[in-house]
Write a protein that holds these residues in place. Sequence first.
Motif, PDB file in Angstrom:
ATOM      1  N   ARG A 236      -0.991 -97.196  11.641  1.00  0.00           N
ATOM      2  CA  ARG A 236      -2.351 -96.749  11.992  1.00  0.00           C
ATOM      3  C   ARG A 236      -3.013 -97.757  12.932  1.00  0.00           C
ATOM      4  O   ARG A 236      -3.686 -97.372  13.895  1.00  0.00           O
ATOM      5  CB  ARG A 236      -3.172 -96.565  10.709  1.00  0.00           C
ATOM      6  CG  ARG A 236      -4.579 -96.097  10.929  1.00  0.00           C
ATOM      7  CD  ARG A 236      -4.647 -94.656  11.454  1.00  0.00           C
ATOM      8  NE  ARG A 236      -6.010 -94.295  11.850  1.00  0.00           N
ATOM      9  CZ  ARG A 236      -6.544 -94.575  13.026  1.00  0.00           C
ATOM     10  NH1 ARG A 236      -5.830 -95.217  13.955  1.00  0.00           N
ATOM     11  NH2 ARG A 236      -7.785 -94.227  13.320  1.00  0.00           N
ATOM     12  N   GLN A 237      -2.820 -99.044  12.630  1.00  0.00           N
ATOM     13  CA  GLN A 237      -3.376-100.091  13.503  1.00  0.00           C
ATOM     14  C   GLN A 237      -2.744-100.033  14.894  1.00  0.00           C
ATOM     15  O   GLN A 237      -3.414-100.239  15.907  1.00  0.00           O
ATOM     16  CB  GLN A 237      -3.117-101.478  12.897  1.00  0.00           C
ATOM     17  CG  GLN A 237      -3.944-101.755  11.658  1.00  0.00           C
ATOM     18  CD  GLN A 237      -3.550-103.061  10.985  1.00  0.00           C
ATOM     19  OE1 GLN A 237      -2.616-103.733  11.415  1.00  0.00           O
ATOM     20  NE2 GLN A 237      -4.244-103.411   9.930  1.00  0.00           N
ATOM     21  N   GLN A 238      -1.436 -99.743  14.908  1.00  0.00           N
ATOM     22  CA  GLN A 238      -0.736 -99.652  16.188  1.00  0.00           C
ATOM     23  C   GLN A 238      -1.300 -98.490  17.013  1.00  0.00           C
ATOM     24  O   GLN A 238      -1.486 -98.612  18.235  1.00  0.00           O
ATOM     25  CB  GLN A 238       0.755 -99.457  15.915  1.00  0.00           C
ATOM     26  CG  GLN A 238       1.653 -99.668  17.121  1.00  0.00           C
ATOM     27  CD  GLN A 238       3.111 -99.420  16.773  1.00  0.00           C
ATOM     28  OE1 GLN A 238       3.537 -99.615  15.633  1.00  0.00           O
ATOM     29  NE2 GLN A 238       3.886 -98.981  17.743  1.00  0.00           N
ATOM     30  N   ALA A 239      -1.567 -97.389  16.360  1.00  0.00           N
ATOM     31  CA  ALA A 239      -2.153 -96.234  17.056  1.00  0.00           C
ATOM     32  C   ALA A 239      -3.542 -96.583  17.587  1.00  0.00           C
ATOM     33  O   ALA A 239      -3.926 -96.204  18.701  1.00  0.00           O
ATOM     34  CB  ALA A 239      -2.225 -95.035  16.111  1.00  0.00           C
ATOM     35  N   GLU A 240      -4.277 -97.347  16.783  1.00  0.00           N
ATOM     36  CA  GLU A 240      -5.604 -97.773  17.201  1.00  0.00           C
ATOM     37  C   GLU A 240      -5.521 -98.670  18.444  1.00  0.00           C
ATOM     38  O   GLU A 240      -6.320 -98.559  19.372  1.00  0.00           O
ATOM     39  CB  GLU A 240      -6.304 -98.509  16.048  1.00  0.00           C
ATOM     40  CG  GLU A 240      -7.769 -98.802  16.256  1.00  0.00           C
ATOM     41  CD  GLU A 240      -8.608 -97.539  16.455  1.00  0.00           C
ATOM     42  OE1 GLU A 240      -8.182 -96.460  16.004  1.00  0.00           O
ATOM     43  OE2 GLU A 240      -9.670 -97.650  17.095  1.00  0.00           O
ATOM     44  N   ALA A 241      -4.525 -99.550  18.454  1.00  0.00           N
ATOM     45  CA  ALA A 241      -4.338-100.439  19.606  1.00  0.00           C
ATOM     46  C   ALA A 241      -4.043 -99.626  20.862  1.00  0.00           C
ATOM     47  O   ALA A 241      -4.561 -99.925  21.946  1.00  0.00           O
ATOM     48  CB  ALA A 241      -3.194-101.411  19.328  1.00  0.00           C
ATOM     49  N   MET A 242      -3.232 -98.574  20.713  1.00  0.00           N
ATOM     50  CA  MET A 242      -2.930 -97.732  21.871  1.00  0.00           C
ATOM     51  C   MET A 242      -4.189 -97.040  22.362  1.00  0.00           C
ATOM     52  O   MET A 242      -4.408 -96.884  23.559  1.00  0.00           O
ATOM     53  CB  MET A 242      -1.841 -96.724  21.484  1.00  0.00           C
ATOM     54  CG  MET A 242      -1.314 -95.913  22.649  1.00  0.00           C
ATOM     55  SD  MET A 242      -0.616 -96.896  24.012  1.00  0.00           S
ATOM     56  CE  MET A 242       1.110 -96.911  23.577  1.00  0.00           C
ATOM     57  N   SER A 243      -5.035 -96.683  21.419  1.00  0.00           N
ATOM     58  CA  SER A 243      -6.301 -96.068  21.787  1.00  0.00           C
ATOM     59  C   SER A 243      -7.197 -97.068  22.517  1.00  0.00           C
ATOM     60  O   SER A 243      -7.837 -96.741  23.523  1.00  0.00           O
ATOM     61  CB  SER A 243      -6.962 -95.540  20.525  1.00  0.00           C
ATOM     62  OG  SER A 243      -8.057 -94.763  20.848  1.00  0.00           O
ATOM     63  N   GLU A 244      -7.230 -98.294  22.007  1.00  0.00           N
ATOM     64  CA  GLU A 244      -8.023 -99.357  22.646  1.00  0.00           C
ATOM     65  C   GLU A 244      -7.525 -99.642  24.059  1.00  0.00           C
ATOM     66  O   GLU A 244      -8.277-100.087  24.926  1.00  0.00           O
ATOM     67  CB  GLU A 244      -7.945-100.654  21.821  1.00  0.00           C
ATOM     68  CG  GLU A 244      -8.599-100.573  20.453  1.00  0.00           C
ATOM     69  CD  GLU A 244     -10.110-100.692  20.517  1.00  0.00           C
ATOM     70  OE1 GLU A 244     -10.639-100.906  21.625  1.00  0.00           O
ATOM     71  OE2 GLU A 244     -10.755-100.551  19.465  1.00  0.00           O
ATOM     72  N   ALA A 245      -6.238 -99.404  24.287  1.00  0.00           N
ATOM     73  CA  ALA A 245      -5.659 -99.704  25.603  1.00  0.00           C
ATOM     74  C   ALA A 245      -6.351 -98.901  26.699  1.00  0.00           C
ATOM     75  O   ALA A 245      -6.387 -99.315  27.857  1.00  0.00           O
ATOM     76  CB  ALA A 245      -4.158 -99.417  25.599  1.00  0.00           C
ATOM     77  N   ARG A 246      -6.908 -97.753  26.337  1.00  0.00           N
ATOM     78  CA  ARG A 246      -7.564 -96.915  27.351  1.00  0.00           C
ATOM     79  C   ARG A 246      -8.667 -97.696  28.073  1.00  0.00           C
ATOM     80  O   ARG A 246      -8.659 -97.800  29.302  1.00  0.00           O
ATOM     81  CB  ARG A 246      -8.146 -95.669  26.696  1.00  0.00           C
ATOM     82  CG  ARG A 246      -7.102 -94.757  26.068  1.00  0.00           C
ATOM     83  CD  ARG A 246      -7.715 -93.840  25.023  1.00  0.00           C
ATOM     84  NE  ARG A 246      -8.876 -93.138  25.550  1.00  0.00           N
ATOM     85  CZ  ARG A 246      -8.798 -92.004  26.248  1.00  0.00           C
ATOM     86  NH1 ARG A 246      -7.632 -91.449  26.462  1.00  0.00           N
ATOM     87  NH2 ARG A 246      -9.879 -91.438  26.711  1.00  0.00           N
ATOM     88  N   ALA A 247      -9.581 -98.240  27.314  1.00  0.00           N
ATOM     89  CA  ALA A 247     -10.700 -98.974  27.921  1.00  0.00           C
ATOM     90  C   ALA A 247     -10.193-100.241  28.622  1.00  0.00           C
ATOM     91  O   ALA A 247     -10.708-100.624  29.685  1.00  0.00           O
ATOM     92  CB  ALA A 247     -11.736 -99.331  26.865  1.00  0.00           C
ATOM     93  N   VAL A 248      -9.198-100.865  28.029  1.00  0.00           N
ATOM     94  CA  VAL A 248      -8.695-102.122  28.603  1.00  0.00           C
ATOM     95  C   VAL A 248      -8.023-101.851  29.957  1.00  0.00           C
ATOM     96  O   VAL A 248      -8.208-102.604  30.918  1.00  0.00           O
ATOM     97  CB  VAL A 248      -7.724-102.810  27.621  1.00  0.00           C
ATOM     98  CG1 VAL A 248      -7.043-104.007  28.273  1.00  0.00           C
ATOM     99  CG2 VAL A 248      -8.467-103.247  26.354  1.00  0.00           C
ATOM    100  N   ILE A 249      -7.272-100.768  30.044  1.00  0.00           N
ATOM    101  CA  ILE A 249      -6.618-100.418  31.308  1.00  0.00           C
ATOM    102  C   ILE A 249      -7.666-100.259  32.422  1.00  0.00           C
ATOM    103  O   ILE A 249      -7.487-100.749  33.538  1.00  0.00           O
ATOM    104  CB  ILE A 249      -5.787 -99.118  31.141  1.00  0.00           C
ATOM    105  CG1 ILE A 249      -4.530 -99.406  30.307  1.00  0.00           C
ATOM    106  CG2 ILE A 249      -5.417 -98.523  32.493  1.00  0.00           C
ATOM    107  CD1 ILE A 249      -3.816 -98.155  29.802  1.00  0.00           C
ATOM    108  N   LEU A 250      -8.773 -99.600  32.078  1.00  0.00           N
ATOM    109  CA  LEU A 250      -9.820 -99.389  33.084  1.00  0.00           C
ATOM    110  C   LEU A 250     -10.535-100.695  33.433  1.00  0.00           C
ATOM    111  O   LEU A 250     -10.861-100.947  34.592  1.00  0.00           O
ATOM    112  CB  LEU A 250     -10.823 -98.344  32.584  1.00  0.00           C
ATOM    113  CG  LEU A 250     -10.263 -96.929  32.382  1.00  0.00           C
ATOM    114  CD1 LEU A 250     -11.350 -95.988  31.888  1.00  0.00           C
ATOM    115  CD2 LEU A 250      -9.637 -96.396  33.671  1.00  0.00           C
TER     116      LEU A 250
END
Lengths: 425, 312
Positions: A236-250
């Motif tokens: 679940r944390q890993q999925a959350e990190a992938m979600s966080e990657a969205r803002a970080v990529i931008l």
Amino acid sequence: MTTTAVTTGTVNPNQRRVALTGNEAVALAMRQINPDVVAAYPITPQTDIVQYFSSFVADGRVDTEFVTVESEHSAMSATVGAVAAGARAMTATSANGLALMWEVLYIAAGSRLPIVMPVVNRALSAPLNIHCDHSDAMGARDSGWVQLWSENAQEAYDNVIQAVRVAEHPKVLLPVMVCLDGFIISHALLNLHVLEDAAVRAFVGRYRPDHTLLDPERPVTVGPLDLYDFYFEHKRQQAEAMSEARAVILQVAEDYTRLSGRRYGFFEAHRLEDADSAVVVLGSAAGTARFVVDELRRRGRKVGLLKLRVFRPFPGRELAETLARLQTVAVLDRAEGFSTAGGPLFTEVRSALYALAEDGGRGPASPGAPPLTMNFIYGLGGRDLDPGDIESVFDRLATAVETGSTRTPDTGRVGPLIEYLGVRE
Amino acid sequence: MGKSLKELVVAPQLLTAGHRMCAGCGAPVVMRQLLAAAENPVVLGCATGCLEVATTIYPYTAWRCSFIHSAFENVAATMSGVESAYRSLKRQGRIGGEMTFIAVGGDGGTYDIGLQALSGMLERGHRVVYVCYDNGAYMNTGIQRSSATPLGADTTTTPSGRVSAGKGQARKDLLAIVAAHDIPYVAQASPSHWRDLARKARKAFQIDGPAFLNLLAPCPRGWRYDTAQTIELTRLAVQTCFWPLVEVEGGKWTITYRPKEKKPVTDFLKAQGRFRHLFTPENRHIVDRLQAEVDRYWGTLQARAAGPDDGG
């Protein structure tokens, strides 16, 4: 708008223009990043990257320990060990090499190790084929890696540098694959703008992990047995990190624009504002598609292009909002997923549009309904995609616009879900 | 230099109590004998297997040193990466101090699925001590045969049956395969002869380059014997020359212990349930083959130890 990438912005003065192949551009980015460890194994068409980087090591131009592993499985394994030990580490591969890494790809992501890996896209065996398609990276799309795709050597270079920052961001800590089309990008010369070494080193900074194997004062256990009482929370944390990657990529893209003048986002929307029909593509096909779009626009046809850069995490919401008002969308897949339900990019795009429709979508052709979508599979094993192929796709879309459905007019039957471009049937 | 025996026995244990290894398991015994000889801070990598799953059940760890597990077949490659990171960061002045790198695998992870990664690590010359705890089968998945399983042993993939008398092949000579890489140090040891094991471990840790230790680690479940007999069984393995104590330094083979009286291999077999089916008249020939195989290998080792010039 942040979701639109334009790769031809103002060039900041701290750059020089050089002619490089995609592989040279990637190797240059790696030299400028100056990783502590590189573990790599040669495979066509990635081989040049390993060779160029080896010469940087041989000439003392990097601080890197270069581990000449005996397989790609060991390349990824050694990279995992190096990053867990606190080093910034990279590798690169293609096709069967990526397939051999499979097991360890998941371990890298699940262990939250920020590895950056250029993947020079090539068809998977069998039959043996060394040329471009996306079956290698598409197979790894659910391994927990961020995937950035490149249209050309410039984007490959820019993506590799940005990938370091994305991977190592404390909210992300996930590995990143930078995809570039084999031969079409990797071996073709392009005039591109490259940054000064110091600018790249300042941009990527230094990897400073919270825990490393090499701190005797604070021993750590990496890769424990994790059973039903904790495994799920870690996923679940890993999925959350992938979600966080969205803002970080931008955010990283924005910082990179300040450095380079080149803009990046989740995707590039080309002439979509008033388009009726569009194609969605990944990789080098975007160049051909853009050429055809501009040509058809000159003939007065309302067509556009969406070039996806970020495939993982999948920017479904932004993509659907951008495509929502179109009447028809053709998704071009350079991989056959053998699902019989459409190629991997198609199923993602259509799913995103469906979610939007559920939300009360805004397609003008049929209010509340998403655009009509069609799937075209092309270019497997390096088969050329020529402008005529793209034009034929827009012709198919035009028919669908006229009839309001993907039914073929002569028979009245629903057309095939998947069509193949440029194949002998 | 190295630690004295007195220092060895009081050395802090890097593998603590409270792990979940079975009663009587040889693996934690050999690991403690090994790790007591380490003088620098240790980073230990472990292949998937009994030792790994039973010592690191999240959120607990039985390791007082840094530990990494990645997969089954890649501990040598993983530790190649760890050691390369160490060399890189040290060369750049970002870390200091000496460290010891140990890769651990069972016989499945070493003789079989991990052999390629092991070969790569040895050939590239990483300063890693690779330690195989050899219990002669895939014990973690439930006693399947490996290429280290002795001839005639009953395992769940080589069960004795009406037309089969257990495993049909002899053990792979992993020591010779490893020694053929011309690495600085290769040795085989047994926890019954713990001074010999500790001496070999010290030597391995001090070598500037790759080293390999093959350690006998009985498995009460797989070998089917009384858990109190672990060390006694390893002693019999040595005394029968089933498990010779040897080392290879700079290409020179040395037998580090020669039994005064070489016992028949049946002394080693008869205490173990995995060989019980061999003690019938119709399977007597398997025991004879096993004895012949032990004698042949012992002869081979003596010839290697004698060297090419005076080996006759």
